[in-house]
Each structure stands twice: as C-alpha cells, then as structure tokens.
Design an enzyme around this catalytic site. Structure first.
Site: not given
Ligand code: DMJ
Length: 618
Positions: A510, A435, A167, A297, A596
């Site tokens: 997403e 979700e 994170e 993911d 991401t």
């Molecule tokens: C984000 O912090 C990023 O996209 C991460 O890769 C996965 N999900 C959250 C948002 O849903």
C-alpha cells in the site's frame, strides 16, 4: 439500471448543465476568494488549469538529481528481485499457491491453483519477462478451476471447501483479465470468463451482494448472510471488464445489480461512507463502524475506479466516491500532536469515535485521493451533489467543504497521508513499515500521558481563518526520526507521535502504491527517492536465498523473518516499485485502471451495441 438510476434523480442533461454552470461559478469565485497559492499545496493551487482527463503533471518541484540512467538501473534491480522471488517459487513451490521462503515448501492458501503464477502474469508482461510468461501459459491452460486443493500447512478457511470470492476475484480473475489486456492472448480471456461463470453462484442473494465463498465445482455457497464491505463491493472492475471483453450480458447483469444495491443503500443513508458490516440479502449495513483499512479499503477504491474504467460514464459511482471522501476528509483525518503527522483513523463502537489507529492497509488511500484529484474534475463533481438530498451530517460536511477547492484539498490530504505512511517506514531501523500503529500516543517525562490527535479539518479551518499563510496543516516537510534507542529508552522521549502496535511487515504494497501514484501525479522526484529507500530496505531485510520473507519486527535490524511470501508481493509491491523507477510511463493513469491487486485494466467506453445488448440507458 446503474446508469439510469442516480442518487439525485434529476434529468441527466439538466443535471450536467446545472453542474457545469455551478462548477464554473464555484471555481471562478474560489479562484479569487479562497484558494491557497501553489506554494502552500505542493503545486496544486487553482492558478493551474482545472484538472481534466489527462491532467498535465504540475511543475514547480525540484529537478530530479538522479539521472535517468540510474533510474533504469534501479528498475532493472527490481526486475531481478521479481525474477529471484518467482524463481524461488517455481523451484520450491511449483504447483502450489505460495512459497514458504524459510522452510522452502509450498502452501495452498488460495484454492491450490498456483495463485503466485496468476498474480504474476501481468507483472511479467510489464517487465518484459517473456520466457516466464510463455512458460506459464500451458499451466494456465490446464488448470482445473472446479477442483479446490488445500495443504495441511494452509489457513483453516482454505480447507473449508469454498473458494474465497474476494481473493479469487482480485488475484486470479484480475490477473487473467489484465494479462489478457496486455498480451491479447485469447486463452487468458477464455479462462477468465470460465472462472467468472463458476464464481457467479456467489451472487445469488436477494440484492446481488456476493457471498464470502463459493465451491466452483458444485456451485455451493457459504451460508452466512454477513458480509464485509471490502469483500462484497470489490469485484465491479473485474466483472465490468469481463462483460466488455466477452460480450457476456450475465457478467454485466451481476455488476449492475451490485452497483444498484450500493446506490440504493447510499440513497437511503443520504450520504457518508458505507459502514464495514453488511447483511447480504437485506443489501444494507448492519453496523456503524467506518474504516478505510481492513474490512473496507477496496470498496471505497472501486467507487472511483469503476467511474474511471468506464470512461467516466458511470456517474453513480463518482457520486458515491464524493460522498465517501466528504466524510473521510471531514471526520476521519487527524493530525498527531507534535510532528503533525496526518493520519486516517477507523472508528470504534457504534458512535463515530476515532480509534486513532493507522493501518498499513489504509496507506493505499493517499494514492486513491491523488488519483481522483489527477483524473477527475472534483470541483464539478462536488457541485453536482444535491445537498437537499443529504442527511444533516452529510450536509454539514458538504457545507464545510464547499468553502474549499476540492482538488487542492484532496491533493493536500494525499500529500500529508503519503508522507506519514512513508515516515512509518523511514523511522524504523529496518526501513520497513509496521502493520498497525497507535497514533497520537505521546508519553512525556516518563509519565504516561496520551494526547490524541486533532481533527485535520479543524486545523485546516484554523489555517483558512488565519489567512491561509504557510503550508496546509500536515503538508509541511517532515524528516524521519530514527529509532536509535533501545525500546525501553525510547518510550519516555516519544518524539514519534505513535507507538508501533503490530510490528510485522507482510511485504504489503500500500505505501509503495501511494508513493508511485504521488510520483506520477505530482512529478516530484522526492517520491521516487523514498521508494528507492524502501526497495533497498527490502533487499537488506527481507531477501532470502530462495525469495523474500515477511518480517516479524520492523523495529529491529536485522528484522526477524517469517515464513511467508504472499503472491501480492509479486503482483503489487514489486510491480509498483518497477513502475516507479521506470522512466517510461508504462501504465498511463488516464488509460488504465489498477484493480486492488495492482492488475491494470484498460479504460473503455460502452459501444452503442453494448448499450443496446446490456440495456445500458444513458
Ligand atoms: C492485497 O491483496 C490487495 O491490495 C487487497 O485489496 C488488500 N490487501 C492486500 C495486500 O496488502
């Protein structure tokens, strides 16, 4: 060395020549023999030119009936939404990580360094919010990355004395690097390099896979040897760009070791997707469960994006992306029984058994497929794989897929999946998506009967064997079915082909992300209109006097709200909406790569000096 050691170690030039020849042969053969016409694939048949680095947007879609002026007004509304969310954060949660929009207090879930501010910097730059950006710079200059500050209302792990590596990288480091790239403010790069250095003890494992957490003040790391795929393999973009921008060899060595470990694991496994659970020091998976949602993911995402970020030099990552998508396309995509909704499932247990579950988190995947089809010559990349080095299962996937135009197939999957993710929103009374949904759960005539979906590739094979007439399975036009009945009445009729399993909407990006990429890669205005519908739903359901709140139940309107405004709402959800409505292509997909957390980093190629200094041999 990531660039010298390839999965299929032939000499590079021989490989490329062989790949190019095979690709030309395969493509020209397929052109005449196998390929669907453009009407079947939404404009992606091979009577168009082969994809190249800056592929032109395909034509053949309806004209955008909404005028550019209206789109500019809509973009301005998103900008207002960002201002509203950020103002609420500054007013009630200044100095904290995130705003609790209902109780109007702050919470430190991510180290207590003002994560909403860092995550928002590049969105401000893209939206031209100069005052907000300027005001944030002194805060960024003074932040102390050695000090972790939690709050009593925070998550348990944020009180553990460690910064969560994944994170911290995607939100803070990605945010700083992107804002530096967009603004040229040296302060941001200096802070990024400092942060990367403080996080580097996390990489001190035998194979260089990062630990879950690190204390940047002491260098202590979390002791566990267990790693989740998404968390151990989603830092390559940030470390690569940091190495490039700061000429720091240590940063480069970290990412290079990590990529080598992944490539070794792929070579040993002989193809397929990476499983979700890993042993850090062994550098190997310890489970056989697969997913493109939570737990995995962004690791799949970074395979393609690492290749793109480095100006298509990093061929190993492209190979791993091809082997990953070969498996997803042939084994994880399903069609629901009535509506033929295309969905990507994860697996349960140690066997490759589909769970028939669609997670919101997995809805980034159609965008990734579309990005790959738009920017990479997938047929050539596929032709460069050596089937003799693959496991029996991976070879089966290879043989099956070798009958298709990969670009058309990836794009068709993207189209179908993005449509399903959008329908999950459009079906709901709130207009926002759940979700998790259990797919293919059909209950007829009041009797509870589960009908599982069928493997998409089986349906595609059937379509091919029947002469490829009509649209590819899962890609025909679909309409929302409104949840107008009460929950009790709803179940027996079950025309939706899914049951909402977790009805929360956490303001996640997403689906919007994929809609944005679909718009940019196809030029089909329908995606913009779908995005507009979602933005209106956000304004209606999630807006509060101080910001935007997550929702507890998307199956109701008004949807009950929960006390949470995640930083990624400003970093990603609002950014992708803004980019979707802006007439100008502010972040061209051939020049920038989104991390991401939606922080764009500029594409570059290694200079000769960098190759010498970092020891990159290619
Ligand atoms: C984000 O912090 C990023 O996209 C991460 O890769 C996965 N999900 C959250 C948002 O849903």
């Amino acid at each position: 060395m990531a660039f010298a050691q390839t999965m299929f170690p032939r000499s590079r030039s021989a490989r490329y020549i062989a790949a190019a020849c095979t690709a030309i042969f395969v493509v020209s053969t397929l052109y005449y023999l196998e390929l669907p016409g453009p009407q079947h694939t939404g404009g992606f048949g091979l009577d168009e030119h082969l994809p190249h680095w800056s592929a032109p947007i395909p034509t053949g879609y309806p004209q955008d009936e909404t005028s550019p002026l209206v789109w500019e007004t809509r973009a301005a509304q998103v900008k207002d939404a960002f201002r509203h969310a950020y103002r609420g954060y500054l007013q009630h949660a200044n100095g904290f990580d995130e705003l609790r929009p209902l109780s109007k207090v702050g919470v430190n879930n991510f180290n207590g360094w003002n994560v909403t501010m860092y995550d928002s910097l590049d969105t401000m730059l893209l939206m031209g919010l100069w005052d907000e950006f300027e005001a944030a710079l002194p805060v960024v200059a003074q932040g102390d990355f050695r000090l972790l500050r939690s709050t009593p209302n925070a998550n348990a792990w944020s009180r553990s004395g460690y910064a969560p590596f994944f994170e911290t990288v995607i939100r803070y480091l990605g945010g700083l690097l992107s804002a530096y790239a967009l603004s040229g403010e040296k302060l941001l790069l200096d802070r990024a390099s400092e942060l990367a250095t403080l996080l580097e003890p996390a990489f001190n494992t035998t194979k260089g896979l990062p630990r879950f957490g690190v204390n940047p003040g002491t260098g202590a790391v979390t002791p566990s040897q267990s790693g989740i795929l998404a968390e151990i393999a989603s830092c390559q973009l940030e470390w690569t760009y940091a190495a490039h921008a700061t000429a720091n060899k240590t940063h480069y060595d970290r990412v290079n070791t990590l990529i080598n470990t992944l490539a070794d694991a792929m070579e040993e496994r002989k193809g397929g997707m990476f499983p979700t659970n890993w042993h850090l020091s062994a550098g190997k998976p310890v489970s056989e469960s697969r997913s493109v949602g939570a737990a995995a993911d962004s690791a799949h995402e970074y395979l393609l994006k690492q290749y793109l970020l480095t100006g298509k030099q990093d061929i190993e990552n492209l190979e791993m992306y091809m082997l990953t998508t070969n498996e997803v396309l042939t084994r994880l995509l399903y069609l629901s029984p009535n509506r033929e909704l295309l969905y990507v499932s994860d697996t349960t247990g140690s066997k490759f058994t589909a769970a028939h579950r669609l997670e919101h988190l997995a809805c980034f995947f159609p965008g990734l497929l579309a990005l790959g089809a738009h920017t990479v010559d997938l047929n050539a990349a596929f032709a460069a794989l050596d089937p003799t080095k693959l496991s029996a299962e991976a070879r089966r996937q290879y043989t099956l897929l070798s009958q298709y135009d990969l670009r058309a197939l990836h794009m068709a999957a993207a189209e179908g999946l993005a449509t399903s993710c959008w329908l999950m929103y459009a079906d709901q009374p709130s207009g926002l998506g759940p979700e998790v949904a259990d797919m293919a759960h059909t209950v007829r005539d009041g009797s509870s009967k589960d009908t599982k979906g069928i493997l998409w590739m089986d349906a595609v094979e059937g379509w091919r064997n029947k002469g490829r007439t009509g649209p590819l399975p899962g890609t025909d036009e679909k309409k929302p079915i409104p949840y107008t009945l009460s929950e009790k009445e709803r179940t027996p009729q079950a025309p939706w082909d899914y049951v909402v399993r977790r009805a929360d909407y956490f303001l996640r990006p997403e689906t919007i992300e994929s809609i944005y990429i679909m718009w940019r890669t196809t030029g089909n205005p329908v995606w913009r209109e779908r995005g507009w519908g979602i933005f209106q739903a956000l304004e209606r359901e999630a807006k509060t006097p101080t910001g935007y709140a997550s929702l507890k139940k998307v199956t109701q309107s008004p949807a009950p709200q929960s006390d949470d405004q995640p930083s990624y709402f400003l970093a990603e959800t609002l950014k992708y909406l803004y980019l979707l409505f802006s007439n100008e292509d502010l972040v061209p997909l051939d020049k920038w790569v989104f991390n991401t957390e939606a922080h764009p980093l500029p594409v570059f190629t290694w200079s000769e000096w960098e190759k010498h200094k970092f020891g990159i041999s290619n």
